[in-house]
Each structure stands twice: as structure tokens, then as C-alpha cells.
Design a protein around this motif. Structure first.
Motif, PDB file in Angstrom:
ATOM      1  N   ALA A  93       0.836  -1.202   0.000  1.00  0.00           N
ATOM      2  CA  ALA A  93       0.000   0.000   0.000  1.00  0.00           C
ATOM      3  C   ALA A  93       0.870   1.250   0.000  1.00  0.00           C
ATOM      4  N   CYS A  94       0.222   2.415  -0.084  1.00  0.00           N
ATOM      5  CA  CYS A  94       0.919   3.702  -0.038  1.00  0.00           C
ATOM      6  C   CYS A  94       0.250   4.612   0.992  1.00  0.00           C
ATOM      7  N   GLY A  95       1.009   5.524   1.525  1.00  0.00           N
ATOM      8  CA  GLY A  95       0.471   6.604   2.367  1.00  0.00           C
ATOM      9  C   GLY A  95      -0.353   6.106   3.536  1.00  0.00           C
ATOM     10  N   THR A  96      -1.534   6.679   3.679  1.00  0.00           N
ATOM     11  CA  THR A  96      -2.430   6.329   4.776  1.00  0.00           C
ATOM     12  C   THR A  96      -2.793   4.844   4.743  1.00  0.00           C
ATOM     13  N   SER A  97      -2.992   4.308   3.553  1.00  0.00           N
ATOM     14  CA  SER A  97      -3.342   2.890   3.443  1.00  0.00           C
ATOM     15  C   SER A  97      -2.189   2.017   3.933  1.00  0.00           C
ATOM     16  N   TYR A  98      -0.960   2.479   3.711  1.00  0.00           N
ATOM     17  CA  TYR A  98       0.220   1.771   4.239  1.00  0.00           C
ATOM     18  C   TYR A  98       0.183   1.793   5.774  1.00  0.00           C
ATOM     19  N   ALA A 103       0.936  12.326  11.862  1.00  0.00           N
ATOM     20  CA  ALA A 103       1.940  13.237  11.299  1.00  0.00           C
ATOM     21  C   ALA A 103       1.691  13.470   9.809  1.00  0.00           C
ATOM     22  N   LEU A 104       1.307  12.406   9.093  1.00  0.00           N
ATOM     23  CA  LEU A 104       1.015  12.556   7.663  1.00  0.00           C
ATOM     24  C   LEU A 104      -0.179  13.500   7.465  1.00  0.00           C
ATOM     25  N   LYS A 105      -1.231  13.300   8.271  1.00  0.00           N
ATOM     26  CA  LYS A 105      -2.404  14.173   8.174  1.00  0.00           C
ATOM     27  C   LYS A 105      -2.004  15.620   8.372  1.00  0.00           C
ATOM     28  N   LEU A 106      -1.245  15.869   9.458  1.00  0.00           N
ATOM     29  CA  LEU A 106      -0.884  17.254   9.788  1.00  0.00           C
ATOM     30  C   LEU A 106      -0.029  17.869   8.686  1.00  0.00           C
ATOM     31  N   LYS A 107       0.975  17.140   8.187  1.00  0.00           N
ATOM     32  CA  LYS A 107       1.854  17.739   7.183  1.00  0.00           C
ATOM     33  C   LYS A 107       1.115  17.982   5.880  1.00  0.00           C
ATOM     34  N   GLU A 108       0.248  17.062   5.477  1.00  0.00           N
ATOM     35  CA  GLU A 108      -0.348  17.244   4.145  1.00  0.00           C
ATOM     36  C   GLU A 108      -1.377  18.362   4.095  1.00  0.00           C
ATOM     37  N   ILE A 109      -2.081  18.633   5.209  1.00  0.00           N
ATOM     38  CA  ILE A 109      -3.085  19.704   5.093  1.00  0.00           C
ATOM     39  C   ILE A 109      -2.691  21.020   5.765  1.00  0.00           C
ATOM     40  N   ILE A 146      -4.030  -2.727  -0.117  1.00  0.00           N
ATOM     41  CA  ILE A 146      -4.973  -1.843   0.572  1.00  0.00           C
ATOM     42  C   ILE A 146      -4.973  -0.525  -0.183  1.00  0.00           C
ATOM     43  N   SER A 147      -6.144  -0.117  -0.683  1.00  0.00           N
ATOM     44  CA  SER A 147      -6.212   1.124  -1.451  1.00  0.00           C
ATOM     45  C   SER A 147      -7.619   1.698  -1.402  1.00  0.00           C
ATOM     46  N   GLN A 148      -7.736   2.882  -0.845  1.00  0.00           N
ATOM     47  CA  GLN A 148      -9.031   3.554  -0.816  1.00  0.00           C
ATOM     48  C   GLN A 148      -9.603   3.632  -2.226  1.00  0.00           C
ATOM     49  N   SER A 149      -8.831   4.224  -3.146  1.00  0.00           N
ATOM     50  CA  SER A 149      -9.328   4.491  -4.498  1.00  0.00           C
ATOM     51  C   SER A 149      -9.320   3.245  -5.373  1.00  0.00           C
ATOM     52  N   GLY A 150      -8.393   2.346  -5.097  1.00  0.00           N
ATOM     53  CA  GLY A 150      -8.234   1.189  -5.977  1.00  0.00           C
ATOM     54  C   GLY A 150      -7.578   1.545  -7.298  1.00  0.00           C
ATOM     55  N   GLU A 151      -7.041   2.757  -7.399  1.00  0.00           N
ATOM     56  CA  GLU A 151      -6.458   3.221  -8.670  1.00  0.00           C
ATOM     57  C   GLU A 151      -4.995   3.622  -8.534  1.00  0.00           C
ATOM     58  N   THR A 152      -4.402   3.425  -7.385  1.00  0.00           N
ATOM     59  CA  THR A 152      -3.048   3.912  -7.152  1.00  0.00           C
ATOM     60  C   THR A 152      -2.032   3.160  -8.023  1.00  0.00           C
ATOM     61  N   ALA A 153      -1.324   3.918  -8.870  1.00  0.00           N
ATOM     62  CA  ALA A 153      -0.440   3.308  -9.868  1.00  0.00           C
ATOM     63  C   ALA A 153       0.705   2.530  -9.222  1.00  0.00           C
ATOM     64  N   ALA A 179     -12.494  14.467   0.316  1.00  0.00           N
ATOM     65  CA  ALA A 179     -11.317  15.227   0.788  1.00  0.00           C
ATOM     66  C   ALA A 179     -10.059  14.455   0.419  1.00  0.00           C
ATOM     67  N   VAL A 180      -9.028  15.203   0.029  1.00  0.00           N
ATOM     68  CA  VAL A 180      -7.770  14.534  -0.346  1.00  0.00           C
ATOM     69  C   VAL A 180      -7.199  13.774   0.850  1.00  0.00           C
ATOM     70  N   ALA A 181      -7.257  14.363   2.028  1.00  0.00           N
ATOM     71  CA  ALA A 181      -6.733  13.692   3.223  1.00  0.00           C
ATOM     72  C   ALA A 181      -7.691  12.571   3.615  1.00  0.00           C
ATOM     73  N   SER A 182      -7.156  11.373   3.670  1.00  0.00           N
ATOM     74  CA  SER A 182      -7.988  10.208   3.954  1.00  0.00           C
ATOM     75  C   SER A 182      -8.292  10.112   5.457  1.00  0.00           C
ATOM     76  N   THR A 183      -9.548   9.927   5.798  1.00  0.00           N
ATOM     77  CA  THR A 183      -9.933   9.804   7.218  1.00  0.00           C
ATOM     78  C   THR A 183     -10.790   8.558   7.421  1.00  0.00           C
TER      79      THR A 183
HETATM   80  C1  F6R Z   1      -3.228  10.669   2.796  1.00  0.00           C
HETATM   81  C2  F6R Z   1      -3.702   9.978   1.598  1.00  0.00           C
HETATM   82  C3  F6R Z   1      -2.695   9.244   0.760  1.00  0.00           C
HETATM   83  C4  F6R Z   1      -3.304   7.930   0.256  1.00  0.00           C
HETATM   84  C5  F6R Z   1      -2.356   7.248  -0.733  1.00  0.00           C
HETATM   85  C6  F6R Z   1      -2.889   5.908  -1.158  1.00  0.00           C
HETATM   86  O1  F6R Z   1      -4.268  11.290   3.467  1.00  0.00           O
HETATM   87  O2  F6R Z   1      -4.849  10.020   1.283  1.00  0.00           O
HETATM   88  O3  F6R Z   1      -1.511   9.002   1.471  1.00  0.00           O
HETATM   89  O4  F6R Z   1      -3.559   7.111   1.354  1.00  0.00           O
HETATM   90  O5  F6R Z   1      -2.165   8.069  -1.849  1.00  0.00           O
HETATM   91  O6  F6R Z   1      -4.126   6.038  -1.781  1.00  0.00           O
HETATM   92  P1  F6R Z   1      -5.088   4.795  -1.987  1.00  0.00           P
HETATM   93  O7  F6R Z   1      -5.489   4.335  -0.617  1.00  0.00           O
HETATM   94  O8  F6R Z   1      -6.236   5.322  -2.772  1.00  0.00           O
HETATM   95  O9  F6R Z   1      -4.290   3.749  -2.701  1.00  0.00           O
END
Ligand code: F6R
Length: 357
Positions: free
Chosen positions: A54-59, A236-242, A101-108, A152-156
């Protein structure tokens, strides 16, 4: 539609108790037992090792998921950042199962790994908020998050939904393997949803914390141990990104191995303590940073609170604390960003779905 909310992010934070209740319903059969696709149950049992990608929040959700699966289902788990995995593939076990693990299911970045592991003939499960997305279609199995669209861009809410679904997957596997978890997960998730509601009602207090600790500072640190450490990475990721405050999450025990050099007079240090057996250690770390001038904000859990703690979270099962302890951090980030006049829902340089590697 964001309705009466000023921002999607605040609306999505508030939706979390409902999302958890929805997940409880979706993953429950008419007898109140966990309901999961038989093929997924089988794939989990067949795996000798699980690789979470995964990446980012999903990681960050994956880091917590590893603890759930290892502690409850007894399967070893590795968690990898997708972009690193693609050129640094570890030695794989005999019967690996990949979980994306991916919220969007589209992360390259994640998709690149999925393509790679499918070529090798391995099985893959995607945990996503968007069934029918690329990662969902290209994997063998899908577990939906049922969180509703996240704008919202920031995932919650996707993060807490990921944690709930990972807990369900871990407990379901444990039961299928004849390991009897000593708690009723669906009941405990109900308690989590109630605790989330209480936390969402604490906005004024979180706004005060943000104003008090983060209004003028250029940097901020989050410290914790065990599960709290993973939530600190997410906070920390939430705070820095927004809010664009330079924020870092540290494993509290690592402070003395380097990061404590960053502490100056008045540096905000948010310390999370929700794990009873680690409470003494983290409080010791708080004393160390205070001795170097830090301004500490201790967030603890009911039953372990001490005089001087800035905020106390309602008690939940000790494995499920990340689902609730992240909410004050989400709210603190929100108000810090607001205070600084940032575009909360659309932070600079970021996109909701990252479709380039
Ligand atoms: C942070 C955030 C990103 C995503 C990351 C993975 O708030 O939204 O770090 O978590 O780009 O995205 P998904 O989960 O869609 O693969």
C-alpha cells in the motif's frame, strides 16, 4: 454533497461511527457471525505468509493490520510501501498471499506491484472503497470498505474502515483456523463506534488543542509505542499534508537515538498512550522531551489517564485503539490547517488518486 459542513474532511471525520456500524452490518450473517467470502477464507488459510502492499495512509493501516493478523490469526505478515516493493522485491515464501490496501483502488504504485505478482502467479486480495476499481478487478478477491465516497484529499474514514475490515479478516481467519479469539469483534467494533461518536463531539476541545500547540510552530512531533506508533505516523502525515507543518511520527524509544536532537524550547510533542503495558515507557519519554523544553500534549485512554493529560479517549479493546486514537489527530490537523488558512480539502501539490508511478 457536504451539506452544512464547511469541508468534506470534517464531514468524513464525522461519518466514521456510521461507517463502522455499516461495516458491522455488511460483514455479519443473520446469526450474528462474521460473513466473508469462502474463497477469501480459504486463501487466508492457504497462505504461509502475507504481503501487504500500500501507499500513504493505506500503508499506515497495513502496519496495524499486520498486528491484527499476526496476533489473532498467527500468520506472518510483511508490510511494504508499493513504490519500494516494485524494485526491491523481498524473497517470497512458498505460498504467499498479497493484500493490496487502497481507498481508491487506482493507485499506480500499487497496481505496478499487482501486475508483477500476478505475472508470478500469486494470489491477490484487494481491500478497497471502490469495488470495480482497477486494483479490485485485477486481483483475485475484493473486500469492500463500505465507507461511501471519500472526497477530501486527506484520507480519514477510509483509514478507520480499512482497520475495521482488516480486524474482521484477521478474526475470521483465526476462527476458521480453530484459534478462538477471546473477544467478540463485532461487539467490540460497536463499542468503537460509540467511542468515535464521543470523540466527534469533542471538536471544540480539539480546536483548542490545535490553537494551543500548533498555531505558530513550523514543526511538530508525534510519539508513541506499539500500535500508538503507527497512529503517530498517520497523525503526522495528516498534519503535514493539510497544514504544511513539518510533522514526524517517531517510535518513542528511538527518540534518544537521534530525533531528540530536534527538540527545542516549546516544540510541540503529541504523545499517544493507549497501551497499558507501554504506558510507563511512553510517559518516561515525555519526561525526556520536557526536560529539553518541549511542550507536551499527552493523549491517553480512559483507565490509564493521569493528571495533566491533555485529552482522554474513551476505552476500547486494546487491539482496536487505532480506530479511535486517530480521530483526535485528524481533528487537530483539521483545525491546525483551518487556523493557518490552508485549503483543507485540496492541499497544494496533492491529488486524491495518484495514477502515476
Ligand atoms: C493521505 C492519503 C494518501 C493515500 C495514498 C494511497 O491522506 O490520502 O496518502 O492514502 O495516496 O491512496 P489509496 O489508498 O487510494 O491507494
Amino acid at each position: 454533497e457536504k451539506g452544512t459542513y464547511p469541508h468534506y474532511m470534517l464531514k468524513e471525520i464525522d461519518e466514521q461511527p456510521f461507517v463502522i456500524r455499516n461495516i458491522i452490518q455488511q460483514y455479519q450473517d443473520e446469526n450474528g457471525n462474521l460473513k466473508l467470502d469462502a474463497s477469501i477464507r480459504q486463501a487466508m488459510q492457504d497462505a504461509d505468509r502475507i504481503y501487504i502492499i500500500a501507499c500513504g495512509t493505506s500503508y499506515h493501516a497495513g502496519l496495524v493490520g499486520k498486528q491484527f493478523i499476526e496476533k489473532l490469526a498467527g500468520i506472518p505478515v510483511e508490510v511494504h510501501i508499493a513504490s519500494e516493493f516494485s524494485y526491491n522485491m523481498p524473497l517470497l515464501s512458498q505460498k504467499p498471499l498479497f493484500i493490496f490496501i487502497s481507498q481508491s483502488g487506482e493507485t499506480a504504485d500499487s497496481r505496478a506491484v499487482l501486475v508483477q505478482v500476478k505475472k508470478l502467479g500469486h494470489k491477490a486480495l484487494t481491500i478497497t472503497n471502490v469495488p470495480g476499481s482497477t486494483l479490485s478487478r485485477e486481483a483475485d478477491y475484493t473486500l469492500p470498505l463500505y465507507a461511501g465516497p471519500e472526497i477530501a484529499v486527506a484520507s480519514t474514514k477510509a483509514y478507520t474502515a480499512q482497520l475495521a475490515v482488516l480486524a474482521i479478516l484477521a478474526v475470521d481467519t483465526a476462527i476458521a483456523k480453530g484459534l478462538r479469539p477471546d473477544f467478540d469483534l463485532l461487539k467490540e467494533l460497536g463499542i468503537v463506534a460509540n467511542a468515535m461518536e464521543t470523540l466527534c463531539d469533542s471538536k471544540e476541545e480539539m480546536k483548542r488543542v490545535a490553537d494551543e500547540f500548533l498555531s505558530i510552530h513550523r514543526n511538530a512531533f508525534f510519539i508513541g509505542r506499539g500500535l500508538d506508533f503507527y497512529v503517530c505516523l498517520e497523525g503526522a502525515l495528516k498534519l503535514k499534508e493539510i497544514s504544511y507543518i513539518q510533522a514526524e511520527g517517531f517510535a518513542a524509544g528511538e527518540l534518544k537515538h537521534g530525533p531528540i536532537a530536534l527538540i527545542e524550547n516549546d516544540t510541540p510533542v503529541i504523545a499517544l498512550s493507549t497501551q497499558k503495558r507501554l504506558d510507563l515507557n511512553i510517559r518516561g519519554n515525555v519526561k525526556e522531551v520536557v526536560a529539553r523544553g518541549a511542550n507536551p500534549c499527552i493523549i491517553s485512554m480512559q483507565g490509564m489517564e493521569e493528571v495533566g493529560d491533555r485529552f482522554v479517549i474513551p476505552a476500547v479493546h486494546e487491539l482496536l485503539t487505532p480506530l479511535v486514537s486517530v480521530i483526535p489527530l485528524q481533528l487537530i490537523s483539521y483545525y491546525a490547517a483551518l487556523h493557518r488558512g490552508c485549503d483543507v480539502d485540496k492541499p497544494r501539490n496533492l491529488a486524491k488518486s495518484v495514477t502515476v508511478e
